[in-house]
Design a protein around this motif. Structure first.
Motif, mmCIF file in Angstrom:
data_model
loop_
_atom_site.group_PDB
_atom_site.id
_atom_site.type_symbol
_atom_site.label_atom_id
_atom_site.label_comp_id
_atom_site.label_asym_id
_atom_site.label_seq_id
_atom_site.Cartn_x
_atom_site.Cartn_y
_atom_site.Cartn_z
ATOM 1 N N LYS A 21 -0.558 4.404 -1.648
ATOM 2 C CA LYS A 21 -1.661 5.050 -0.930
ATOM 3 C C LYS A 21 -1.169 5.785 0.318
ATOM 4 O O LYS A 21 -1.820 6.693 0.804
ATOM 5 C CB LYS A 21 -2.696 4.001 -0.525
ATOM 6 C CG LYS A 21 -3.464 3.430 -1.701
ATOM 7 C CD LYS A 21 -4.380 2.313 -1.222
ATOM 8 C CE LYS A 21 -5.026 1.630 -2.403
ATOM 9 N NZ LYS A 21 -5.752 0.428 -2.003
ATOM 10 N N LEU A 22 -0.022 5.331 0.832
ATOM 11 C CA LEU A 22 0.493 5.934 2.067
ATOM 12 C C LEU A 22 1.356 7.167 1.801
ATOM 13 O O LEU A 22 1.766 7.854 2.739
ATOM 14 C CB LEU A 22 1.323 4.907 2.848
ATOM 15 C CG LEU A 22 0.540 3.809 3.569
ATOM 16 C CD1 LEU A 22 1.479 2.727 4.052
ATOM 17 C CD2 LEU A 22 -0.229 4.380 4.741
ATOM 18 N N PHE A 43 -5.706 5.252 8.171
ATOM 19 C CA PHE A 43 -5.224 6.399 7.375
ATOM 20 C C PHE A 43 -5.590 6.203 5.901
ATOM 21 O O PHE A 43 -6.139 7.109 5.257
ATOM 22 C CB PHE A 43 -3.711 6.555 7.541
ATOM 23 C CG PHE A 43 -3.135 7.671 6.711
ATOM 24 C CD1 PHE A 43 -3.254 8.993 7.121
ATOM 25 C CD2 PHE A 43 -2.505 7.406 5.512
ATOM 26 C CE1 PHE A 43 -2.755 10.026 6.348
ATOM 27 C CE2 PHE A 43 -1.991 8.434 4.730
ATOM 28 C CZ PHE A 43 -2.117 9.751 5.158
ATOM 29 N N ILE A 44 -5.300 4.996 5.383
ATOM 30 C CA ILE A 44 -5.611 4.694 3.971
ATOM 31 C C ILE A 44 -7.123 4.751 3.732
ATOM 32 O O ILE A 44 -7.591 5.315 2.752
ATOM 33 C CB ILE A 44 -5.042 3.310 3.573
ATOM 34 C CG1 ILE A 44 -3.523 3.354 3.526
ATOM 35 C CG2 ILE A 44 -5.579 2.851 2.227
ATOM 36 C CD1 ILE A 44 -2.867 1.992 3.359
ATOM 37 N N ASN A 72 0.823 -1.223 0.000
ATOM 38 C CA ASN A 72 0.000 0.000 0.000
ATOM 39 C C ASN A 72 0.851 1.264 0.000
ATOM 40 O O ASN A 72 0.366 2.341 0.375
ATOM 41 C CB ASN A 72 -0.932 0.009 1.213
ATOM 42 C CG ASN A 72 -2.045 -0.990 1.077
ATOM 43 O OD1 ASN A 72 -2.939 -0.838 0.272
ATOM 44 N ND2 ASN A 72 -1.950 -2.062 1.851
ATOM 45 N N LYS A 111 -8.358 8.264 3.666
ATOM 46 C CA LYS A 111 -7.856 8.887 2.438
ATOM 47 C C LYS A 111 -8.718 8.434 1.241
ATOM 48 O O LYS A 111 -9.089 9.259 0.402
ATOM 49 C CB LYS A 111 -6.393 8.469 2.245
ATOM 50 C CG LYS A 111 -5.722 9.054 1.038
ATOM 51 C CD LYS A 111 -5.265 10.458 1.297
ATOM 52 C CE LYS A 111 -4.785 11.079 0.006
ATOM 53 N NZ LYS A 111 -4.737 12.517 0.060
ATOM 54 N N SER A 134 0.753 10.017 0.927
ATOM 55 C CA SER A 134 0.273 11.310 1.423
ATOM 56 C C SER A 134 0.494 11.474 2.930
ATOM 57 O O SER A 134 0.230 12.543 3.471
ATOM 58 C CB SER A 134 -1.200 11.480 1.087
ATOM 59 O OG SER A 134 -1.917 10.379 1.566
ATOM 60 N N LEU A 135 0.969 10.430 3.588
ATOM 61 C CA LEU A 135 1.290 10.550 5.014
ATOM 62 C C LEU A 135 2.590 11.370 5.110
ATOM 63 O O LEU A 135 3.614 10.965 4.558
ATOM 64 C CB LEU A 135 1.495 9.167 5.635
ATOM 65 C CG LEU A 135 1.733 9.120 7.141
ATOM 66 C CD1 LEU A 135 0.461 9.449 7.899
ATOM 67 C CD2 LEU A 135 2.220 7.751 7.573
ATOM 68 N N LEU A 175 -2.156 2.642 10.068
ATOM 69 C CA LEU A 175 -1.947 2.848 8.631
ATOM 70 C C LEU A 175 -3.205 2.497 7.832
ATOM 71 O O LEU A 175 -3.547 3.163 6.859
ATOM 72 C CB LEU A 175 -0.750 2.022 8.140
ATOM 73 C CG LEU A 175 0.592 2.454 8.745
ATOM 74 C CD1 LEU A 175 1.685 1.474 8.390
ATOM 75 C CD2 LEU A 175 0.980 3.848 8.289
ATOM 76 N N PHE A 200 -5.356 14.418 11.926
ATOM 77 C CA PHE A 200 -5.968 13.217 11.364
ATOM 78 C C PHE A 200 -7.431 13.168 11.785
ATOM 79 O O PHE A 200 -7.866 13.930 12.641
ATOM 80 C CB PHE A 200 -5.271 11.962 11.895
ATOM 81 C CG PHE A 200 -3.850 11.809 11.450
ATOM 82 C CD1 PHE A 200 -3.546 11.628 10.112
ATOM 83 C CD2 PHE A 200 -2.819 11.835 12.367
ATOM 84 C CE1 PHE A 200 -2.248 11.476 9.701
ATOM 85 C CE2 PHE A 200 -1.511 11.690 11.958
ATOM 86 C CZ PHE A 200 -1.221 11.506 10.626
#
Lengths: 96, 242
Positions: free
Chosen positions: A26-27, B85-86, A23, B89, A29-30, B82, B30
């Motif tokens: 997709k990550l 977060f995904i 992933n 998003k 943007s962290l 994580l 967040f």
């Protein structure tokens, strides 16, 4: 001797690492993703050495394990600091 | 205290500091679920490092029994943080995509309405002109009106061309807005009047505008605004020039 719970935790760490790899896009943007990932990789390496120390060079790998933990916490601290400094910037409200 | 104990002291201190920063400093960074999972992850890691520190510094072994069980939750907490977060998003991206689709649908409806109304009107006028031409074959008196009829057909074709051009411009504006720069109003008006007079050369058109130079900030579509105003004025104005 390898302890089962340590091995399970290490396998779980590998699973989480695999999840991160598949992933990764997709990550992205962290914020400061690389620092965060280095921190987790070092944490996983710590668990790897925890397992290995049960087989050979107990003292040496134990030291490696704790060195990995301190490196991991330093990276995590840097990551949170970067976040704290840039608090309030729009760039960090991405997942809301 | 041995070396490992000292290392673990720093590990625990740094993790506690990170946790404090997360708890104190982060506001609106967040979504709540992502933030909670991150805090849970930091709590679990802090507990594990605290247990390590107490064990290796020889202070206490009280946490050792539960340490490994709690520690096994750490990678799960990383994973959950994580994952949320995904997930958040993806939800945000989905909302944005839905907004884009709705906007595209509104534009499609707008273009459809615009085309339906104007093209129908143009086709009706051409059909009317065609009927008059057909009838004029049987009525020699009506043949005198033929130049006017041909002119009407020509006007309708120009209207159709302008409609296509305007829709194309509308679409282009939506994709990338035209840049704003300084324009001489007089030169724009002169060019537009010249173009309109050519389009309607059979009409007796007199257009007056101020002679002085006027500079204004606009984009390259300003001439279309004047052209539309003038064309509409010509089409709908039945007065003779004074």
């Amino acid at each position: 001797m390898i302890q089962e719970n340590e091995l399970i935790t290490f396998i779980l760490c590998l699973g989480a690492l695999f999840f991160i790899i598949i992933n990764y896009g997709k990550l992205k943007s962290l914020p400061s993703l690389k620092i965060f990932l280095i921190s987790f990789t070092l944490f996983t390496m710590g668990w790897f050495f925890t397992v290995i120390e049960g087989l050979i060079f107990e003292e040496l790998f134990n030291l490696f394990e704790h060195l990995c933990y301190i490196s991991s916490s330093i990276m995590m601290f840097i990551w949170t600091l970067i976040f704290f400094k840039k608090r309030g910037g729009n760039e960090f409200n991405r997942d809301n | 205290m041995n070396l490992i104990g000292i290392i673990d002291f720093f590990v625990f201190t740094l993790t506690l500091l990170s946790l404090s920063i997360i708890l104190i400093g982060w506001k609106n960074q967040f979504s709540i679920i992502t933030k909670l999972s991150l805090i849970a992850m930091m709590f679990i890691i802090s507990f594990y490092y605290l247990s390590n520190f107490l064990e290796w510094s020889g202070i206490s072994d009280v946490l050792v029994n539960v340490e490994d069980y709690i520690a096994s939750l750490a990678p799960l907490a990383w994973f959950f943080f994580l994952y949320t977060f995904i997930q958040k998003k993806s939800e945000k991206n989905l909302r944005e995509n839905q907004k884009d689709i709705e906007e595209a649908y509104r534009y499609t409806e707008f273009y459809k309405d615009l085309f339906t109304h104007d093209i129908r009107n143009i086709l009706q006028n051409i059909l009317l002109a065609n009927n008059i031409i057909e009838q004029s074959y049987h009525n020699q008196q009506k043949l005198e009106n033929l130049p006017e009829i041909y002119e009407l057909i020509k006007e309708q074709i120009i209207r159709g061309e302008n409609l296509i051009s305007n829709v194309t411009k509308l679409s282009e504006i939506r994709k990338s807005p035209f840049p704003i720069h300084t324009i001489d109003l007089k030169s724009i008006l002169e060019k537009t009047v010249e173009k309109v007079k050519k389009l309607y050369e059979h009409r007796n058109i007199i257009i007056q505008f101020p002679e002085q130079t006027l500079l204004l900030k606009s984009n390259d579509l300003l001439n279309n605004v004047f052209e539309n105003i003038l064309v509409n004025a010509i089409i709908h104005n039945k007065n003779e020039p004074h």
